[in-house]
Design a protein around this motif. Structure first.
Motif, PDB file in Angstrom:
ATOM      1  N   ILE A 241       0.899  -1.214   0.098  1.00 49.65           N
ATOM      2  CA  ILE A 241      -0.025  -0.062   0.001  1.00 49.65           C
ATOM      3  C   ILE A 241       0.889   1.064  -0.006  1.00 49.65           C
ATOM      4  O   ILE A 241       1.949   1.352   0.750  1.00 49.65           O
ATOM      5  CB  ILE A 241      -1.014   0.022   1.227  1.00 49.65           C
ATOM      6  CG1 ILE A 241      -1.994   1.298   1.309  1.00 49.65           C
ATOM      7  CG2 ILE A 241      -0.193  -0.128   2.503  1.00 49.65           C
ATOM      8  CD1 ILE A 241      -3.084   1.215   1.905  1.00 49.65           C
ATOM      9  N   SER A 242       0.653   2.215  -0.907  1.00 52.61           N
ATOM     10  CA  SER A 242       1.426   3.438  -1.019  1.00 52.61           C
ATOM     11  C   SER A 242       0.681   4.615  -1.388  1.00 52.61           C
ATOM     12  O   SER A 242      -0.575   4.625  -1.305  1.00 52.61           O
ATOM     13  CB  SER A 242       2.383   3.182  -2.135  1.00 52.61           C
ATOM     14  OG  SER A 242       1.746   3.000  -3.435  1.00 52.61           O
ATOM     15  N   CYS A 243       1.290   5.726  -1.515  1.00 49.21           N
ATOM     16  CA  CYS A 243       0.725   7.083  -1.904  1.00 49.21           C
ATOM     17  C   CYS A 243       0.364   7.738  -0.466  1.00 49.21           C
ATOM     18  O   CYS A 243       0.903   7.771   0.597  1.00 49.21           O
ATOM     19  CB  CYS A 243      -0.312   7.139  -2.924  1.00 49.21           C
ATOM     20  SG  CYS A 243       0.509   6.573  -4.614  1.00 49.21           S
ATOM     21  N   CYS A 244      -0.951   8.206  -0.574  1.00 53.91           N
ATOM     22  CA  CYS A 244      -1.526   9.056   0.558  1.00 53.91           C
ATOM     23  C   CYS A 244      -2.074   8.181   1.738  1.00 53.91           C
ATOM     24  O   CYS A 244      -3.090   8.447   2.373  1.00 53.91           O
ATOM     25  CB  CYS A 244      -2.421  10.013   0.041  1.00 53.91           C
ATOM     26  SG  CYS A 244      -1.969  10.983  -1.379  1.00 53.91           S
ATOM     27  N   VAL A 245      -1.220   7.554   2.410  1.00 52.97           N
ATOM     28  CA  VAL A 245      -1.696   6.804   3.523  1.00 52.97           C
ATOM     29  C   VAL A 245      -0.579   7.078   4.775  1.00 52.97           C
ATOM     30  O   VAL A 245       0.413   7.389   4.350  1.00 52.97           O
ATOM     31  CB  VAL A 245      -1.684   5.416   3.493  1.00 52.97           C
ATOM     32  CG1 VAL A 245      -3.154   5.020   2.899  1.00 52.97           C
ATOM     33  CG2 VAL A 245      -0.731   4.704   3.076  1.00 52.97           C
TER      34      VAL A 245
END
Lengths: 419, 151
Positions: A241-245
């Protein structure tokens, strides 16, 4: 859930054979060698394991096809060309659990009567190459690889084949071409690699994570394994899981864990407490989802019901500050770069879509551009040898479908809705 | 010659000579610095393949050095995750600070820059490889600090 794939990952020596053996490693192999090859294939069939590379094909069935082909030698290829943007789940296995993969490959090779294996490793993972080559050396020294493995008369030789930066080589027939020393352009199917694969011989291509599940299946039995997660496509699954977390990373969870739980519980929710806008659930090629769909269980069966796919389980999360036109443009720029050029609709179409998206994003969009994009996408979908073209078409069609207003706004106002 | 010895070792791992082509190109690149016409011919001779086949295969793959490059190769990812996390600002920074354009080399031959399509480090974006060293969680300050350690 007890960690199976990422077990002992925090041990700094997890890649070394001593640490692996100490935590019970290579016991699955010893157990497997007491079984008939056919019985191993049956056990894998019973487990319900489906390929973790993206397509989700039943592993036991693939093995069965290859083992029924009378031609020899047979080849076992590990697909470690993890190139799907958003995907980095195989990386911890390659860099920290190489012996789990090697043990899985030896068991698989024994079941298939394959005497030669290659790990097709993407060129972008130079550290993994060092780790894998060292681990293979250790396995040879301990008698787990060679002409007479553990004195049981089993022969299996394994080496690393380093790719050189071509996403398309993750497609199994392109991967085979590349191992043969050719341009990585997909072959038409049939014939399938299980019958006519590397050097024309029966070949099984399995993903890193798929092969890393094999020792555990042998250890606990197919029946017990089939009870983990969603029984329709069971097992532990690695999600990247990646980006805006808040906490991006790789999480090992039962297949079928809801997308919402992964985003909000495991990955700590949206970064900075902002609003969720969109999620790509399975790597860049899979259709984008809007926030109303995130109750969906992450597996091969349920994601298609909400219009997407599990793919490689690579979740990319976008908050309300991210421009969807720009994400779509960058994704298509990727497909244009990676199109191998063999099929005209994909080679030409990806370039046209990139160019149209570029002008919309840059504030030069024209009326009718959305329809034009859809038309080009529909002219690619289903008209190419391999799924790369379909992936590109999927991206454009799903982004337009889910965010029509945003595309419209961009064209009419010559700027982004997020500005 | 070391070059031929390495190729011989590679050949042991494959059932035919063309199988050894991709790894042999890496060896040639190390030997010649980049994949020049001369290097294609050397590989072709070692593997008993037409030079055109060697070049045709080599040029398909993005990660070989298809032209002379600087002492250090920066491979910076700008794919979706890295883009969302600010990779474009880093591309601009390299342009302003070192005069380094994507696909180009600095005048002093110190750095070359290649834009990458996902290097599998999306959880630590933006990320790059410098030669074979992996660097992640980049920002404007950090990337310069890292690059300054490559002389």
């Amino acid at each position: 859930m007890e960690k199976v794939l990422l077990k002992n990952i925090d041990n700094p020596d997890s890649a070394r054979i001593e640490a692996y053996e100490k935590s019970g490693g290579y016991s699955g192999l010893k157990k497997a060698f007491e079984m008939e090859p056919k019985a191993i294939i049956e056990e894998v069939k019973r487990s319900g394991l489906r390929g973790r590379g993206g397509a989700g094909f039943p592993t036991g069935m693939k093995w069965d096809f290859a083992s029924r082909d009378p031609k020899f030698p047979k080849y076992l290829l590990c697909n470690a060309d993890e190139g799907e943007p958003g995907t980095f789940k195989d990386r911890p296995l390659l860099e920290k659990r190489p012996h789990l993969l090697i043990e899985g490959m030896i068991i698989s090779a024994y079941a298939l009567k394959a005497e030669y294996g290659y790990i097709y490793l993407r060129g972008e993972y130079p550290h993994a190459k060092v780790v894998l080559e060292e681990a293979i050396k250790e396995a040879y020294e301990r008698g787990y690889l060679g002409d007479n493995i553990l004195g049981k008369g089993v022969k299996f030789h394994l080496s690393v084949h380093q790719g050189a930066g071509a996403y398309i080589c993750g497609e199994e027939t392109a991967l085979i071409e590349s191992i043969e020393g050719k341009r990585g352009q997909p072959r038409i199917k049939p014939p399938f690699p299980v019958n006519v694969g590397a050097w024309g011989m029966p070949t099984v291509v399995n993903n890193v994570e798929t092969l890393s599940n094999i020792p555990y299946i042998i250890e606990i039995g197919g029946e017990a394994y089939s009870q983990i997660g969603n029984p329709e496509c069971p097992g532990p699954k690695l999600f990247s899981i990646s980006c805006c977390v808040e906490k991006p990373g790789v999480y090992e969870l039962p297949m079928g864990t809801p997308l919402k739980e992964i985003i909000y519980e495991h990955a700590g929710g949206i970064k900075g407490g902002r609003q969720l806008k969109a999620v790509i659930p399975g790597g860049i090629s899979t259709p984008v989802l809007t926030p109303d769909k995130i109750d969906c269980p992450m597996d091969f069966v349920n994601l298609p019901k909400v219009g997407s796919m599990l793919g490689s389980g690579a979740i990319m999360v976008f908050d309300d500050t991210v421009c969807m036109v720009k994400v779509c443009w960058r994704a298509i720029k990727f497909f244009e770069h990676e199109s191998c050029g063999k099929c005209t609709p994909c080679r030409e179409g990806t370039g046209w879509m990139r160019s149209i998206l570029e002008r919309i994003e840059g504030g030069f969009g024209r009326e009718g551009d959305i329809e034009l994009l859809q038309d080009v996408a529909m002219s690619i979908a289903g008209k190419t040898f391999c799924p790369l073209g379909d992936g590109a078409a999927n991206v454009v069609l799903s982004f337009i479908r889910s965010f029509t207003e945003e595309f419209d706004y961009h064209i009419k106002n010559k700027k982004c809705i997020t500005q | 010659m070391e070059f031929l010895k390495e190729i011989e070792e590679i050949l042991n791992r494959y059932p035919d000579r063309q199988g050894a082509l991709l790894p042999s190109l890496y060896v040639a690149q190390k030997e010649y610095g980049w994949l020049s016409q001369e290097s294609y011919e050397a590989v072709a001779q070692a593997l008993n393949l037409p030079p055109a086949t060697v070049k045709g295969v080599a040029t398909f793959y993005a990660m070989y050095k298809h032209k002379p490059m600087g002492r250090h190769l920066i491979q910076l990812c700008t794919n979706v995750a890295c883009m969302v996390m600010g990779a474009e600002r880093l591309v601009d920074l390299l342009k302003n600070k070192y005069g380094l354009e994507p696909g180009g080399t600095t005048e002093d031959g110190r750095f070359s820059l290649v834009i990458m399509e996902c290097i599998g480090a999306c959880d630590k974006a933006p990320a790059m490889l410098v030669d074979t060293d992996f660097h992640a969680d980049l920002n404007e300050k950090r990337i310069i600090e890292i690059l300054e350690s490559y002389k």
